[in-house]
Design a protein around this motif. Structure first.
Motif, PDB file in Angstrom:
ATOM      1  N   MET A 147      69.775 -89.184  34.512  1.00 10.51           N
ATOM      2  CA  MET A 147      70.877 -89.376  33.549  1.00 10.51           C
ATOM      3  C   MET A 147      70.310 -89.754  32.196  1.00 10.51           C
ATOM      4  O   MET A 147      69.282 -90.409  32.097  1.00 10.51           O
ATOM      5  N   LYS A 148      70.960 -89.329  31.115  1.00 12.19           N
ATOM      6  CA  LYS A 148      70.528 -89.663  29.785  1.00 12.19           C
ATOM      7  C   LYS A 148      71.715 -90.191  28.987  1.00 12.19           C
ATOM      8  O   LYS A 148      72.851 -90.167  29.430  1.00 12.19           O
ATOM      9  N   ALA A 149      71.395 -90.688  27.792  1.00 13.57           N
ATOM     10  CA  ALA A 149      72.455 -91.154  26.911  1.00 13.57           C
ATOM     11  C   ALA A 149      73.446 -90.034  26.675  1.00 13.57           C
ATOM     12  O   ALA A 149      73.087 -88.869  26.532  1.00 13.57           O
ATOM     13  N   THR A 150      74.737 -90.358  26.608  1.00 12.21           N
ATOM     14  CA  THR A 150      75.758 -89.325  26.487  1.00 12.21           C
ATOM     15  C   THR A 150      75.734 -88.638  25.133  1.00 12.21           C
ATOM     16  O   THR A 150      76.086 -87.488  25.012  1.00 12.21           O
ATOM     17  N   GLU A 151      75.321 -89.341  24.088  1.00 10.61           N
ATOM     18  CA  GLU A 151      75.227 -88.762  22.752  1.00 10.61           C
ATOM     19  C   GLU A 151      73.751 -88.664  22.384  1.00 10.61           C
ATOM     20  O   GLU A 151      73.090 -89.691  22.196  1.00 10.61           O
ATOM     21  N   PRO A 152      73.215 -87.440  22.258  1.00 12.36           N
ATOM     22  CA  PRO A 152      71.759 -87.302  22.078  1.00 12.36           C
ATOM     23  C   PRO A 152      71.231 -87.891  20.772  1.00 12.36           C
ATOM     24  O   PRO A 152      70.050 -88.205  20.687  1.00 12.36           O
ATOM     25  N   LEU A 153      72.098 -88.035  19.755  1.00  8.97           N
ATOM     26  CA  LEU A 153      71.639 -88.625  18.493  1.00  8.97           C
ATOM     27  C   LEU A 153      71.930 -90.126  18.418  1.00  8.97           C
ATOM     28  O   LEU A 153      71.624 -90.761  17.404  1.00  8.97           O
ATOM     29  N   ARG A 154      72.538 -90.681  19.477  1.00  7.22           N
ATOM     30  CA  ARG A 154      72.862 -92.104  19.447  1.00  7.22           C
ATOM     31  C   ARG A 154      71.846 -92.907  20.260  1.00  7.22           C
ATOM     32  O   ARG A 154      71.783 -92.776  21.484  1.00  7.22           O
ATOM     33  N   PRO A 155      71.049 -93.730  19.594  1.00  2.69           N
ATOM     34  CA  PRO A 155      70.102 -94.548  20.353  1.00  2.69           C
ATOM     35  C   PRO A 155      70.856 -95.541  21.225  1.00  2.69           C
ATOM     36  O   PRO A 155      71.864 -96.122  20.815  1.00  2.69           O
ATOM     37  N   GLU A 156      70.343 -95.724  22.430  1.00  2.00           N
ATOM     38  CA  GLU A 156      70.929 -96.683  23.360  1.00  2.00           C
ATOM     39  C   GLU A 156      70.169 -98.004  23.267  1.00  2.00           C
ATOM     40  O   GLU A 156      68.936 -98.029  23.293  1.00  2.00           O
ATOM     41  N   PRO A 157      70.894 -99.125  23.196  1.00  2.00           N
ATOM     42  CA  PRO A 157      70.215-100.428  23.141  1.00  2.00           C
ATOM     43  C   PRO A 157      69.358-100.651  24.388  1.00  2.00           C
ATOM     44  O   PRO A 157      69.750-100.319  25.500  1.00  2.00           O
ATOM     45  N   ALA A 158      68.203-101.237  24.163  1.00  2.00           N
ATOM     46  CA  ALA A 158      67.280-101.496  25.260  1.00  2.00           C
ATOM     47  C   ALA A 158      66.456-102.740  24.937  1.00  2.00           C
ATOM     48  O   ALA A 158      66.469-103.235  23.805  1.00  2.00           O
ATOM     49  N   THR A 159      65.758-103.222  25.958  1.00  2.00           N
ATOM     50  CA  THR A 159      64.976-104.450  25.797  1.00  2.00           C
ATOM     51  C   THR A 159      63.573-104.241  26.355  1.00  2.00           C
ATOM     52  O   THR A 159      63.396-103.605  27.399  1.00  2.00           O
ATOM     53  N   VAL A 160      62.602-104.790  25.654  1.00  2.00           N
ATOM     54  CA  VAL A 160      61.224-104.748  26.129  1.00  2.00           C
ATOM     55  C   VAL A 160      61.066-105.761  27.259  1.00  2.00           C
ATOM     56  O   VAL A 160      61.361-106.947  27.092  1.00  2.00           O
ATOM     57  N   LEU A 161      60.615-105.286  28.413  1.00  2.00           N
ATOM     58  CA  LEU A 161      60.406-106.163  29.566  1.00  2.00           C
ATOM     59  C   LEU A 161      58.987-106.726  29.613  1.00  2.00           C
ATOM     60  O   LEU A 161      58.766-107.858  30.031  1.00  2.00           O
ATOM     61  N   GLU A 162      58.025-105.888  29.203  1.00  2.00           N
ATOM     62  CA  GLU A 162      56.624-106.273  29.336  1.00  2.00           C
ATOM     63  C   GLU A 162      55.793-105.501  28.327  1.00  2.00           C
ATOM     64  O   GLU A 162      56.103-104.341  28.022  1.00  2.00           O
ATOM     65  N   VAL A 163      54.775-106.129  27.826  1.00  2.00           N
ATOM     66  CA  VAL A 163      53.819-105.471  26.921  1.00  2.00           C
ATOM     67  C   VAL A 163      52.440-105.572  27.553  1.00  2.00           C
ATOM     68  O   VAL A 163      51.967-106.665  27.864  1.00  2.00           O
ATOM     69  N   ILE A 164      51.806-104.414  27.763  1.00  2.00           N
ATOM     70  CA  ILE A 164      50.482-104.366  28.394  1.00  2.00           C
ATOM     71  C   ILE A 164      49.482-103.884  27.353  1.00  2.00           C
ATOM     72  O   ILE A 164      49.625-102.789  26.799  1.00  2.00           O
ATOM     73  N   THR A 165      48.486-104.688  27.061  1.00  2.00           N
ATOM     74  CA  THR A 165      47.437-104.283  26.123  1.00  2.00           C
ATOM     75  C   THR A 165      46.459-103.378  26.851  1.00  2.00           C
ATOM     76  O   THR A 165      45.794-103.805  27.800  1.00  2.00           O
ATOM     77  N   GLU A 166      46.396-102.118  26.409  1.00  2.00           N
ATOM     78  CA  GLU A 166      45.503-101.145  27.040  1.00  2.00           C
ATOM     79  C   GLU A 166      44.135-101.143  26.375  1.00  2.00           C
ATOM     80  O   GLU A 166      43.101-101.177  27.054  1.00  2.00           O
ATOM     81  N   THR A 167      44.132-101.040  25.038  1.00  2.00           N
ATOM     82  CA  THR A 167      42.902-101.039  24.243  1.00  2.00           C
ATOM     83  C   THR A 167      43.190-101.842  22.974  1.00  2.00           C
ATOM     84  O   THR A 167      44.259-102.430  22.822  1.00  2.00           O
ATOM     85  N   THR A 168      42.242-101.826  22.044  1.00  2.00           N
ATOM     86  CA  THR A 168      42.463-102.568  20.799  1.00  2.00           C
ATOM     87  C   THR A 168      43.614-101.992  19.979  1.00  2.00           C
ATOM     88  O   THR A 168      44.207-102.709  19.161  1.00  2.00           O
ATOM     89  N   ASN A 169      43.924-100.710  20.163  1.00  2.00           N
ATOM     90  CA  ASN A 169      44.998-100.100  19.362  1.00  2.00           C
ATOM     91  C   ASN A 169      46.047 -99.342  20.184  1.00  2.00           C
ATOM     92  O   ASN A 169      46.822 -98.568  19.628  1.00  2.00           O
ATOM     93  N   ILE A 170      46.052 -99.551  21.494  1.00  2.00           N
ATOM     94  CA  ILE A 170      47.060 -98.910  22.351  1.00  2.00           C
ATOM     95  C   ILE A 170      47.699 -99.969  23.248  1.00  2.00           C
ATOM     96  O   ILE A 170      46.988-100.749  23.891  1.00  2.00           O
TER      97      ILE A 170
END
Length: 277
Positions: A1-24
């Motif tokens: 399923m996707k957002a019903t309006e393709p140009l309308r961003p859906e609100p979301a929340t960051v759950l976790e941030v994983i540091t992969e490298t110095t810049n990723i």
């Protein structure tokens, strides 16, 4: 399923941030609407638009397992204004997402075939999602080979995933770095060279490559040397995508739009388009 309006961003929340490298960094995100969060699905190769109020919106490959429900991952390299703002995010921060978009890898057409994945740096992001899908449906595919490389050990992403991939008997995995260094006892050599050393058979096989353009260029030459034909090779592009639904025209390649006709293309398809590889 996707957002019903393709140009309308859906609100979301960051759950976790994983540091992969110095810049990723990898950002694990969930839609705020519980029903949308649970029903949201995508296929390997599809993309999404991640936006931050006041900074802008950028396109990224969905890099998590399509089978995972409730959240999804974007792996983001810090390269400009928007990605720098994304790198400032922490767990609990609010964002907005439009997804999924674009076409997926034709995994149904690949059933019964051997699969060769060739990735470099952040180019592993869409391949990670594809690999998760293939491993979740392991009985549908033949031999699997993954060559993933970066300049140094510190430039390789997905450390936890790599430990799992290395332990699997049903995946021929090689992580490689450009030059030997202290503390690294794995493969050493450029990705295309490692592909040639492995010499995967093109018989009943497909190859997928994603990474820096120079890596892709020489990886294609290596695959050609081993006998892969253009129609057996696939890649995914992230080319100036903005609207994501074929309206703005920023990502056109001749008559094609990367956001709607891609981002997944076979090499045979790309050879018919203006100057992409």
């Amino acid at each position: 399923m996707k957002a019903t309006e393709p140009l309308r961003p859906e609100p979301a929340t960051v759950l976790e941030v994983i540091t992969e490298t110095t810049n990723i960094r990898t950002f694990r995100i969930a839609f705020d609407d519980p029903a949308l969060a649970e029903s949201f699905s995508f296929l390997p190769g599809q993309i999404g638009q991640l936006s931050i109020m006041g900074a802008g919106e950028s396109t990224f490959a969905l890099s998590s397992a399509p089978s995972r429900r409730g959240s999804f991952d974007f792996s983001v390299m810090k390269t400009g204004v928007v990605t720098s703002a994304i790198h400032e995010l922490s767990a609990g921060d609010r964002v907005a997402v439009r997804a999924p978009m674009g076409c997926a890898f034709p995994t149904d057409d690949w059933k019964g075939k051997n699969i060769v994945l060739v990735g470099g740096g952040i180019g592993m992001a869409p391949l990670r999602s594809l690999l998760f899908y293939l491993l979740d449906n392991r009985e549908d595919y033949g031999d699997m080979t993954l060559v993933y490389g970066a300049r140094t050990p510190g430039d390789l992403c997905y450390a936890e995933d790599r430990r799992d991939w290395e332990s699997r008997a049903d995946l021929d995995f090689a992580a490689t770095i450009d030059t030997a260094c202290a503390g690294w006892d794995g493969c050493v050599g450029l990705v295309p060279s490692v592909v040639e050393e492995k010499a995967p058979s093109p018989e009943n096989a497909v190859a997928v490559t994603c990474g820096p353009p120079i890596m892709i260029k020489f990886a294609l030459q290596s695959l050609d040397k081993t006998g892969f034909r253009e129609e057996q090779i696939y890649t995914t592009l992230e080319r100036r995508m903005k609207c994501g639904i074929g309206l703005c025209g920023r990502c056109n390649l001749g008559p094609k739009y990367v956001c709607t006709d891609g981002p997944v293309f076979s090499l045979a398809e790309l050879r018919e388009l203006p100057d992409e590889l």
